[in-house]
Enzyme design. Structure first.
Site, mmCIF file in Angstrom:
data_model
loop_
_atom_site.group_PDB
_atom_site.id
_atom_site.type_symbol
_atom_site.label_atom_id
_atom_site.label_comp_id
_atom_site.label_asym_id
_atom_site.label_seq_id
_atom_site.Cartn_x
_atom_site.Cartn_y
_atom_site.Cartn_z
ATOM 1 N N GLU A 29 34.467 23.216 -1.742
ATOM 2 C CA GLU A 29 33.802 22.601 -2.898
ATOM 3 C C GLU A 29 32.498 21.935 -2.421
ATOM 4 O O GLU A 29 31.513 21.873 -3.147
ATOM 5 C CB GLU A 29 34.747 21.549 -3.489
ATOM 6 N N ARG A 50 34.495 23.112 -11.554
ATOM 7 C CA ARG A 50 33.532 22.850 -10.467
ATOM 8 C C ARG A 50 32.341 23.824 -10.518
ATOM 9 O O ARG A 50 31.808 24.224 -9.481
ATOM 10 C CB ARG A 50 34.222 22.923 -9.088
ATOM 11 N N SER A 77 37.302 15.951 -2.015
ATOM 12 C CA SER A 77 38.031 17.215 -1.837
ATOM 13 C C SER A 77 37.123 18.204 -1.115
ATOM 14 O O SER A 77 36.039 18.500 -1.602
ATOM 15 C CB SER A 77 38.397 17.816 -3.197
#
Ligand SMILES: Cc1cc2nc3c(=O)[nH]c(=O)nc-3n(C[C@H](O)[C@H](O)[C@H](O)COP(=O)(O)OP(=O)(O)OC[C@H]3O[C@@H](n4cnc5c(N)ncnc54)[C@H](O)[C@@H]3O)c2cc1C
Length: 345
Positions: A328, A162, A232
Site C-alpha cells: 500500500e 485504496r 499498513s
C-alpha cells in the site's frame, strides 16, 4: 515559498535517512507552480509530499521535494448537510477534531489517520468501516504545467479500495490543492468494526466513537513519533472465492470479507502473522509484534533493511498461501515513484 535543509528524515514517518536535492514549502497554488517550473528548468525530478506517512524512500531523491502546506478550512451549510472546503495542507486528524468541535459528525471513524487532507483522496483513506469517498464531494486538482485548477466530482475521482484517479491519470504533473467534504446533518453511526460494535447505536455520540477509535488505534498501532512506520504496509488482498475456501478449510478461523463482485477480501495482517513473522526482523527493520501488517523502523533501519524485510514477508506469504501481497506504501526512488511490486520482485 520557503526552502529549508535537504534531509527527509523528519519528513517521512518511517524516519528513514534520505536527502533531497532541495526541499520547498508551498503555501499556495502560485508557489506550487513556481516550484514545478523551477524543477523543470533545472531538469530535476519533482515530488509532492504531505506528511510522508505513506512513502518509503528507497534512496536519496535527486530533485525537489515540495511540501504541500496550503491551509484553510471553510464551513458552510444547507438544510441537510455541512459543507467543508479544506486546503490540501491541513492535517487530517485536525480536520476530524475541527468537525467534532463544531458538532459536525461523520468523520469520527477516520480519527488519527496521519497525513494531509490533500493526500486523503489519493488512496481513498479508510478505517473502521468508512472510506473518504463516502464524505467527499469534490477534489480540486492543479495541472502544474498549465497552471489550471479543475474540480473533480467524487464520481470522477474513481474511488476504490485504496484507489483513485490520483494514482493514475491525475498523478504526474498534478497537485491536489483542496478537498470538499459533505457531511449529513442527519447522522447515522457506523459501528460495524472492532470495539465499535459494543457501542449502543441508539445512544452513542460522535465523540464516543472518536474516543473509541483513538483508543483502539493507540493500543494497536505504533506511534510514528516513537517508532517509525507507514501504517499498513500491504493492501488486503481480494481473491477468488475458491482460493479463500481452500485456505479456510485448513484455517477455519481465517477472517474473510465477501465483496460485491463475488471475490473475498482477506486480512493481509493475518496472512503475515500465520506465516510466523510477527516480530521478525532484518537489520533494523521489523514486523510489528502487535500488528503484523505494519513494518517498523525498530532500530536505525536503512531503506535497504525495510525493502529486504518487505520482500521477505511478501515471499513468505506467497510460499505459504500462494497469495502475492501488494504494498500500500508508495516506493520513492531517486528520480520519483517506482512500481512497488517491481521493487520487491
Ligand atoms: C500509523 C499510521 C496509520 C495509518 N493508518 C491508515 C488508515 O487507517 N487508513 C488509511 O487509509 N491510511 C492509513 N495510513 C496511511 C496514511 O496515513 C495515508 O495514506 C495518508 O493519506 C497519507 O498522507 P500523507 O500526507 O502523509 O501522504 P504522503 O505520504 O506525503 O504522500 C503519499 C503520496 O501522495 C502524493 N502526494 C502527497 N500530497 C499530494 C498532493 N497534494 N497532490 C498530489 N499528490 C500528493 C505523494 O507524492 C505520495 O505519492 C496510516 C499511516 C500511518 C503512519
Amino acid at each position: 515559498m520557503s526552502t529549508g535543509g535537504t534531509s527527509l528524515q523528519s519528513l517521512n514517518t518511517f524516519s528513514l535517512a534520505a536527502d533531497a536535492a532541495e526541499i520547498i514549502h508551498a503555501q499556495n497554488v502560485e508557489q506550487l507552480i513556481a516550484a514545478w517550473k523551477s524543477a523543470q528548468e533545472k531538469q530535476q525530478p519533482f515530488l509532492l509530499l504531505g506528511e510522508g506517512s505513506n512513502v518509503l524512500f528507497l534512496e536519496d531523491f535527486a530533485g525537489s521535494v515540495v511540501l504541500n502546506r496550503i491551509k484553510g478550512i471553510s464551513l458552510t451549510e444547507n438544510a441537510d448537510e455541512w459543507l467543508l472546503h479544506v486546503g490540501a495542507g491541513e492535517n487530517w486528524h485536525h480536520l476530524v477534531c475541527y468537525a467534532l468541535d463544531h458538532n459536525i459528525a461523520g468523520l469520527e471513524n477516520l480519527a488519527l489517520i496521519p497525513g494531509c487532507v490533500g493526500s486523503a483522496p489519493i488512496q481513498n483513506i479508510g478505517a473502521y468501516g468508512i472510506e473518504l469517498q463516502s464524505v467527499c464531494e469534490y477534489v480540486d486538482v492543479l495541472d502544474l504545467q498549465a497552471g489550471k485548477v479543475t474540480r473533480l466530482t467524487s464520481a470522477e475521482c474513481q474511488f476504490g479500495y485504496r484507489e483513485s484517479i490520483f494514482k493514475h491519470a491525475y498523478k504526474d504533473g498534478y497537485a491536489i490543492v483542496s478537498v470538499g467534504l459533505k457531511l449529513k446533518k442527519h447522522w447515522q453511526p457506523k459501528l460495524t468494526y472492532g470495539d465499535l460494535s459494543r457501542l449502543d447505536p441508539e445512544t452513542v455520540t460522535p465523540r464516543e466513537i472518536f474516543d473509541s477509535v483513538c483508543a483502539m488505534r493507540q493500543n494497536k498501532l505504533p506511534d510514528p513519533a516513537v517508532t517509525g512506520n507507514a501504517g499498513s504496509f500491504y493492501k488486503n488482498p481480494a481473491v477468488d472465492a475458491s482460493v479463500a475456501e481452500k485456505i479456510s478449510s485448513v484455517y477455519p478461523t481465517m477472517p474473510s470479507y465477501p465483496q460485491a463482485n463475488g471475490q473475498i477480501k482477506l486480512a493481509a495482517g493475518w496472512l503475515v502473522e500465520q506465516a510466523g513473522l510477527k516480530g521478525f526482523a532484518i537489520g533494523g527493520a521489523a514486523v510489528h509484534d502487535k500488528q503484523a501488517l505494519v513494518l517498523i523502523n525498530k532500530d536505525h533501519a536503512s531503506s535497504a533493511d525495510v525493502r529486504a524485510l518487505a520482500k521477505y514477508v511478501r515471499d513468505a506469504v506467497a510460499e505459504k498461501f500462494g497469495i502475492w501481497l501488494e504494498p500500500e506504501v508508495r516506493f520513492i526512488a531517486g528520480n520519483g515513484e517506482v512500481n512497488a511490486v517491481g521493487a520487491l520482485s
